[in-house]
Design a protein around this motif. Structure first.
Motif, PDB file in Angstrom:
ATOM      1  N   SER A 183       1.281  -0.923  -4.423  1.00  0.00           N
ATOM      2  CA  SER A 183       0.205  -1.497  -5.231  1.00  0.00           C
ATOM      3  C   SER A 183      -0.976  -0.545  -5.345  1.00  0.00           C
ATOM      4  N   ILE A 184      -1.567  -0.516  -6.534  1.00  0.00           N
ATOM      5  CA  ILE A 184      -2.843   0.161  -6.768  1.00  0.00           C
ATOM      6  C   ILE A 184      -3.887  -0.929  -6.915  1.00  0.00           C
ATOM      7  N   VAL A 185      -4.880  -0.936  -6.022  1.00  0.00           N
ATOM      8  CA  VAL A 185      -5.892  -1.988  -6.005  1.00  0.00           C
ATOM      9  C   VAL A 185      -7.253  -1.366  -6.313  1.00  0.00           C
ATOM     10  N   GLY A 186      -8.013  -2.020  -7.187  1.00  0.00           N
ATOM     11  CA  GLY A 186      -9.345  -1.513  -7.495  1.00  0.00           C
ATOM     12  C   GLY A 186     -10.072  -2.445  -8.442  1.00  0.00           C
ATOM     13  N   LEU A 187     -11.378  -2.235  -8.560  1.00  0.00           N
ATOM     14  CA  LEU A 187     -12.185  -3.043  -9.451  1.00  0.00           C
ATOM     15  C   LEU A 187     -11.766  -2.826 -10.899  1.00  0.00           C
ATOM     16  N   GLY A 188     -12.043  -3.822 -11.751  1.00  0.00           N
ATOM     17  CA  GLY A 188     -11.811  -3.662 -13.175  1.00  0.00           C
ATOM     18  C   GLY A 188     -12.639  -2.514 -13.721  1.00  0.00           C
ATOM     19  N   GLY A 189     -12.018  -1.701 -14.577  1.00  0.00           N
ATOM     20  CA  GLY A 189     -12.720  -0.568 -15.157  1.00  0.00           C
ATOM     21  C   GLY A 189     -12.679   0.686 -14.321  1.00  0.00           C
ATOM     22  N   THR A 230       5.371  -3.733  -0.167  1.00  0.00           N
ATOM     23  CA  THR A 230       6.175  -3.414   1.017  1.00  0.00           C
ATOM     24  C   THR A 230       5.590  -2.209   1.743  1.00  0.00           C
ATOM     25  N   HIS A 231       4.456  -1.736   1.255  1.00  0.00           N
ATOM     26  CA  HIS A 231       3.799  -0.552   1.796  1.00  0.00           C
ATOM     27  C   HIS A 231       2.302  -0.784   1.650  1.00  0.00           C
ATOM     28  N   PRO A 232       1.465  -0.284   2.563  1.00  0.00           N
ATOM     29  CA  PRO A 232       0.011  -0.447   2.402  1.00  0.00           C
ATOM     30  C   PRO A 232      -0.453   0.007   1.028  1.00  0.00           C
ATOM     31  N   ALA A 233      -1.365  -0.759   0.451  1.00  0.00           N
ATOM     32  CA  ALA A 233      -1.795  -0.510  -0.921  1.00  0.00           C
ATOM     33  C   ALA A 233      -2.611   0.774  -1.037  1.00  0.00           C
ATOM     34  N   HIS A 234      -2.632   1.311  -2.228  1.00  0.00           N
ATOM     35  CA  HIS A 234      -3.484   2.458  -2.540  1.00  0.00           C
ATOM     36  C   HIS A 234      -4.764   1.908  -3.148  1.00  0.00           C
ATOM     37  N   HIS A 235      -5.868   1.986  -2.415  1.00  0.00           N
ATOM     38  CA  HIS A 235      -7.127   1.450  -2.900  1.00  0.00           C
ATOM     39  C   HIS A 235      -7.863   2.506  -3.715  1.00  0.00           C
ATOM     40  N   LEU A 236      -8.114   2.166  -4.964  1.00  0.00           N
ATOM     41  CA  LEU A 236      -8.750   3.094  -5.890  1.00  0.00           C
ATOM     42  C   LEU A 236     -10.262   2.906  -5.820  1.00  0.00           C
ATOM     43  N   VAL A 237     -10.960   3.952  -5.471  1.00  0.00           N
ATOM     44  CA  VAL A 237     -12.413   3.896  -5.390  1.00  0.00           C
ATOM     45  C   VAL A 237     -13.003   4.489  -6.656  1.00  0.00           C
ATOM     46  N   GLY A 238     -14.321   4.331  -6.821  1.00  0.00           N
ATOM     47  CA  GLY A 238     -14.988   4.877  -7.995  1.00  0.00           C
ATOM     48  C   GLY A 238     -14.935   6.396  -8.011  1.00  0.00           C
ATOM     49  N   LEU A 239     -15.090   6.956  -9.192  1.00  0.00           N
ATOM     50  CA  LEU A 239     -15.103   8.410  -9.324  1.00  0.00           C
ATOM     51  C   LEU A 239     -16.326   8.997  -8.624  1.00  0.00           C
ATOM     52  N   TYR A 240     -16.189  10.215  -8.147  1.00  0.00           N
ATOM     53  CA  TYR A 240     -17.339  10.924  -7.577  1.00  0.00           C
ATOM     54  C   TYR A 240     -18.352  11.216  -8.678  1.00  0.00           C
ATOM     55  N   ASP A 241     -19.599  11.469  -8.259  1.00  0.00           N
ATOM     56  CA  ASP A 241     -20.691  11.649  -9.217  1.00  0.00           C
ATOM     57  C   ASP A 241     -20.398  12.764 -10.212  1.00  0.00           C
TER      58      ASP A 241
END
Length: 1053
Positions: A183-189, A308-319
């Motif tokens: 899974s790829i998890v992250g905020l909308g947008g 079935t595997h720890p999710a990949h948490h998508l964070v915001g882009l760097y500045d």
């Protein structure tokens, strides 16, 4: 929305007064008062639109205003329609009771709505709304200069994320026996979908998986819909399966013995029972080791349930990345960055909290704002402070409220479509028009204004995933957050019904506005049009007729639809004529099909004054009565046409029932801006001079010439710079595709052509008459059918070649290339290092594939079909086809046993043998270590003895062995087998005794094997114990027949 609506109503009120209808109805003074009131209200709309976000009372006031405006607009429409109807009846005088009653009813309704609007105008005072400057679109605004659509620009800051996911899919998941879910998890947008697309398109991922499937799930986690999407994505067809049982079986079929990647995008469901049920259906399709599911979601709970595997948490882009993306949209790719604006921009970017979507939308918003105060107003906007909004939604609202008032309803209208819906630009603009959201402006037609509106919304990044075909037809989607914004603001979402018409009696339109009795956009998928009452459709703008199988003609009254702008006719095969005197429909902008008739009112002269655009297919040109009639069609003046197709009937002579076909075609000269052009069944011997004028045809990207049997020469298509697709068929006398003169040292031919189809050209010898000219440098696909005399020059870029009805010499020429040193004719043929797919069909006298084909070292797919005299492949040939992955031999009745050279095909993954009654396998099939799928259909029974020892076979399909009474014992030793199909063995009595050894077998289907099916009945059959361990057994299996190939034609009607 309200501003556009009020603008239309005020304009209609003005027309009402000017035409003296108001005076006639006794409401002249009332009409003028209404116009003044609405103008005053309109002046404060800009402030009201903004305040409604935080003030529910203002929002309710705007709703009341919209409702009242719709009622008033309806009344004005009814006035016009009713009075016109009465006016056409000479027997009804001004003092007739019918007219007196109509005036009384209209006057009463006008007074009621005037009172309501007075109250609304009075109520506005308590909100303290400020008068704003009404916005008018400048004629020379910069965004109007946009003429083409670009795809998504470079993706910033996600390389590392992509590498980690690809690493998981290719390394960790590939070793898993179970179905892997990541899974790829992250905020909308934050770019979850974009990241998944990067992974999906990665070359190593494409190579690793046998099948890739993309499904957008969104809010509705419907198992039926997901399975339907999987089937459609995997097969490219809509199978119209109505039950879950049928869908489950089809999913099992398409996923069998395949290592697949399934992307489930934008998942919200957190009901574990639904997910477990879907996973069961997917796993029952005999999941191969390494198959994976990639999920994108905003919710951690979804990832924990599905993964079935720890999710990949998508964070915001760097500045740095977010700033690079922002300035790309704000200043342009190479634009100047004024220091004062850049400083403000970097502060705005901080508010984007790392969201690529917010950066892109805000950057697009500021693209044409060059003043410091304009940037400061965005940075300091109060919309950032709304507590119910996250920063990303605040950024989207900012961009929305910086749209001109006239554009906002066009944006919010898109909320009537479901999330992730692929919209068609042309259809959307027509719907905008039908709802009065865009109107003509100055010299600009409504369609052009709609195009400008769409372009600005695209420039503002409200639209994404934009695709364009070869003639510029555009489809696109909205990001789900942008859709959320449109839905939240939209008045239309609850007012518009987009369901197709189901009952013609009710005249329920494709688009029904609750407030509008007038039909403005109607789409028929029905067989009859005779019940269309023109009286009820005075405002109809768009009429689409699709699949009307019994429609042969139009009602004569159709030409009374004076507002009709688009008449689209699709697959109405029995239609014999277009509407009588269609030239009277002067507003018509689209007419996809015109059928020439011999009677007055059905001739080409009807097209003279119609300013048509898009596609036009003129049929029945053999009925043209005179050359002047053809010239009156005025095709040269129809500058908005981009697709033109001209068809004659299938007559042998060039002059039948009308004038000479050559003179008619000469009179049908079009303008020079066409993108696609076709001629069908033209019976002249030569084409007119304008078709040899490359300045007229220079913009063409697609050409189809079909059945022009008498022509001896084609126009100089090789000199057309944009041509990418050429189809020439059914021309018995031509020797060259292009016989024009070329200067070999300086000129090149067919520079942009990517696909070339040549069919039924018995005397074609070469593509070019002139020798030594470089040609077809970009050609990727070449299809040749019944062109026996053809010889080819160098074709270095061809990747796919299909040849039917040729000869051995033609085959030999395919293998030559410019690098060959040991062949005298090294300038001919197809480069060996590029050809990936070769299909050879229906070659008479071909006993063996030429040894020259051994040069095709990059070949991955080889199909030999219906070559009746072919007997074998040489060992040398097989040794050289080291890259071959798929081999199909079909209908070659004399094909002898395969040679021991089969051992060289170490990359072979799929082998299909059909209707080859003499072909048997050699004894070294155990060398085929990569072979996964084997199909044998109506073959020599002894061929089954050769399957012993194939080490990695996973799917075996055995069809039509009518005499066989038993299967070989070696079948029970094929322990790698996962799928087995046994079909049409009428005399097969039992399964091998060692069948229970097939412990990896996941799926067994048995069909049209009555004796065996009886023995395999669950629980009580004599052979049930042999198959009881198999997870899925299907008896009475019915084979779905392959679709029949369709005959090529110039286009549908």
């Amino acid at each position: 929305m309200a501003d556009a609506l009020l603008g239309i109503v005020i304009q209609n009120l003005g027309s009402f007064v000017q035409e003296e209808l108001a005076t006639y109805l006794g409401v002249g003074e009332l009409t003028q008062r209404l116009s003044r009131k609405l103008t005053l209200i309109r002046a404060v709309l800009k402030d009201a639109e903004k305040k409604q976000i935080t003030n529910d009372a203002v929002k309710e006031w705007l709703q009341q205003l919209r409702d009242a405006a719709y009622v008033l607009d309806d009344i004005l429409d009814e006035c016009s329609i009713t009075l016109k109807a009465h006016g056409d009846n000479k027997r009804i005088t001004r003092f007739h009771p019918m007219k007196i009653l109509a005036r009384r009813n209209i006057g009463k309704r006008m007074k009621e709505i005037a009172k309501e609007i007075d109250d609304i105008a009075e109520e506005r005072m308590k909100f303290g709304l400020q008068v704003g400057v009404m916005e008018h679109q400048p004629e020379d605004e910069e965004w109007r200069q946009t003429t083409s659509v670009i795809t998504e620009s470079k993706v910033y800051g996600r390389d590392r994320d992509k590498e980690q996911i690809v690493e998981y899919l290719l390394r960790h998941a590939s070793n898993s026996e179970d179905l892997s879910v990541y899974s790829i998890v992250g905020l909308g947008g934050y770019g979850k979908t974009t990241l998944a697309q990067l992974v999906y398109k990665d070359e190593s991922v494409t190579t690793h998986f046998d099948l890739k499937i993309w499904v957008c799930v969104s809010d509705d986690f419907s198992i039926m819909k997901i399975l339907h999407s999987i089937i459609e994505s995997a097969t490219g067809q809509n199978h119209n399966l109505s039950t879950l049982e049928l869908m489950q079986k089809k999913v099992q079929e398409v996923l069998q013995s395949k290592k697949y990647l399934l992307v489930l995008d934008d998942v919200w469901n957190h009901e574990q029972i639904k997910w477990e049920k879907l996973k069961h259906y997917l796993k029952s399709g005999n999941t191969m080791k390494g198959s994976s599911i990639l999920v994108t979601t905003r919710l951690d709970i979804v990832a924990s349930i599905m993964g079935t595997h720890p999710a990949h948490h998508l964070v915001g882009l760097y500045d740095d990345d977010i700033w690079t993306l922002f300035k790309q949209h704000a200043f342009g790719p190479n634009g100047e960055e004024p220091a004062e604006l850049a400083a403000i921009g970097k502060e705005i970017v901080i508010k984007c909290v790392g969201s690529p979507l917010a950066a892109k939308v805000l950057g697009s918003l500021l693209r044409f704002k060059n003043e410091e105060h304009q940037w400061l107003s965005v940075k300091e906007s109060e919309l950032w402070k709304l507590s119910e909004d996250n920063p990303i939604m605040s950024a989207l609202r900012l961009s929305y409220f910086n749209l001109n008032l006239s554009l906002r309803p066009c944006f919010t209208f898109c909320a009537v479509f479901p999330k992730d819906f692929e919209m068609v630009k042309e259809n959307l603009i027509q719907l905008w028009m039908a709802n009065g959201l865009v109107t003509s402006r100055g010299n600009l037609q409504m369609e052009h204004v709609g195009n400008e509106v769409w372009n600005e919304l695209y420039q503002r990044s409200f639209f994404q995933e934009v695709k364009s075909d070869f003639v510029g037809n555009i489809t696109f989607k909205m990001h789900d957050l942008v859709h959320d914004l449109a839905h939240h603001i939209s008045y239309f979402a609850s007012k518009v019904n987009l369901n197709p018409l189901t009952k013609i009696e009710s005249l329920e339109p494709f688009l029904t506005l609750n407030h509008h009795p007038s039909l403005v956009h109607m789409c028929f998928h029905l067989s009859l049009l005779s019940e269309l009452y023109v009286q009820d459709c005075q405002k109809l703008q768009t009429l689409k007729l699709e699949g009307c199988d019994y429609l042969s003609s139009f009602p004569k009254q159709l030409t009374q639809l004076h507002d009709l702008r688009h008449l689209v006719i699709i697959a109405c095969q029995r239609l014999t004529s277009t509407p009588f005197r269609i030239g009277e429909l002067t507003c018509l902008k689209t007419l996809t099909t015109f059928i020439v008739g011999s009677k007055n009112g059905f001739g080409l002269a009807e097209l003279h004054n119609l300013q048509l655009g898009g596609k036009l297919h003129i049929k029945g040109l053999q009925k043209v009565l005179n050359e002047e009639d053809a010239r009156k069609a005025n095709l040269i003046g129809k500058k908005d046409l981009n697709r033109l197709y001209l068809s004659w009937g299938g007559y042998a002579n060039s002059q039948v029932g009308g004038v000479d076909a050559e003179r008619v075609l000469e009179a049908l000269e079009p303008h020079s801006g066409l993108k696609s052009f076709g001629v069908q069944s033209f019976m002249g011997t030569q084409f007119p001079p304008w078709m040899r004028n490359t300045s007229i045809l220079k913009g063409l990207v697609h050409i189809i010439f079909y059945g022009c049997k008498n022509c001896r020469q084609l126009p100089p298509f090789g000199k057309l710079p944009c041509l990418t697709n050429l189809h020439v068929s059914g021309m018995r006398d031509i020797k060259y595709i292009d016989d024009d003169f070329y200067e070999p040292a300086t000129e090149k031919a067919f520079m942009s052509l990517k696909k070339l189809t040549l069919c039924d050209l018995p005397n074609l010898e070469k593509v070019l008459e002139v020798e030594g000219v470089e040609m077809l440098p970009q050609l990727l696909k070449l299809h040749i059918t019944d062109v026996p005399k053809l010889a080819l020059q160098s074709l270095p870029s061809v990747e796919s070649l299909s040849v039917s009805g040729g000869n051995e010499e033609l085959l030999k020429s395919f293998s030559y290339n410019n690098c060959s040193k040991d062949v005298a004719s090294s300038s001919r043929g197809i480069a060996s290092n590029n050809l990936k797919s070769l299909r050879i069909e229906d070659f008479d006298g071909l006993k063996e594939l030429p040894v020259e084909l051994s040069r095709l070292s990059a070949l991955e797919s080889l199909t030999i079909t219906y070559c009746d005299e072919m007997e074998s492949f040489s060992e040398h040939l097989l040794q050289c086809l080291s890259s071959l992955r798929t081999l199909t031999i079909n209908g070659c009745g004399r094909f002898k046993p395969l040679s021991n050279g089969m051992r060289h095909l170490t990359c072979l993954e799929t082998l299909h043998i059909r209707y080859c009654l003499q072909l048997v396998f050699p004894h070294n099939m155990n060398s085929l270590t990569s072979l996964r799928r084997l199909l044998l259909w109506n073959c020599n029974e002894n061929i089954l003895d050769g399957i012993e020892g194939i080490p990695s076979l996973q799917k075996l399909s055995l069809y039509h062995f009518p005499s066989l009474t038993s299967l070989p014992d070696c079948l029970g030793a094929m322990t790698s087998l996962q799928v087995l199909d046994i079909y049409e063995f009428p005399n097969l009595k039992s399964l091998p005794d060692n069948f229970q050894q097939l412990q990896n077998l996941q799926y067994l289907s048995i069909g049209r094997c009555p004796k065996l099916e009886k023995r395999c009945k669950r629980g009580k059959g004599e052979d049930w114990h042999k198959i009881a361990h198999i997870p899925q057994v299907e008896l009475n299996f019915k084979l779905q027949s392959d679709a029949e190939p369709t005959k090529p034609t110039i286009s549908g009607n």
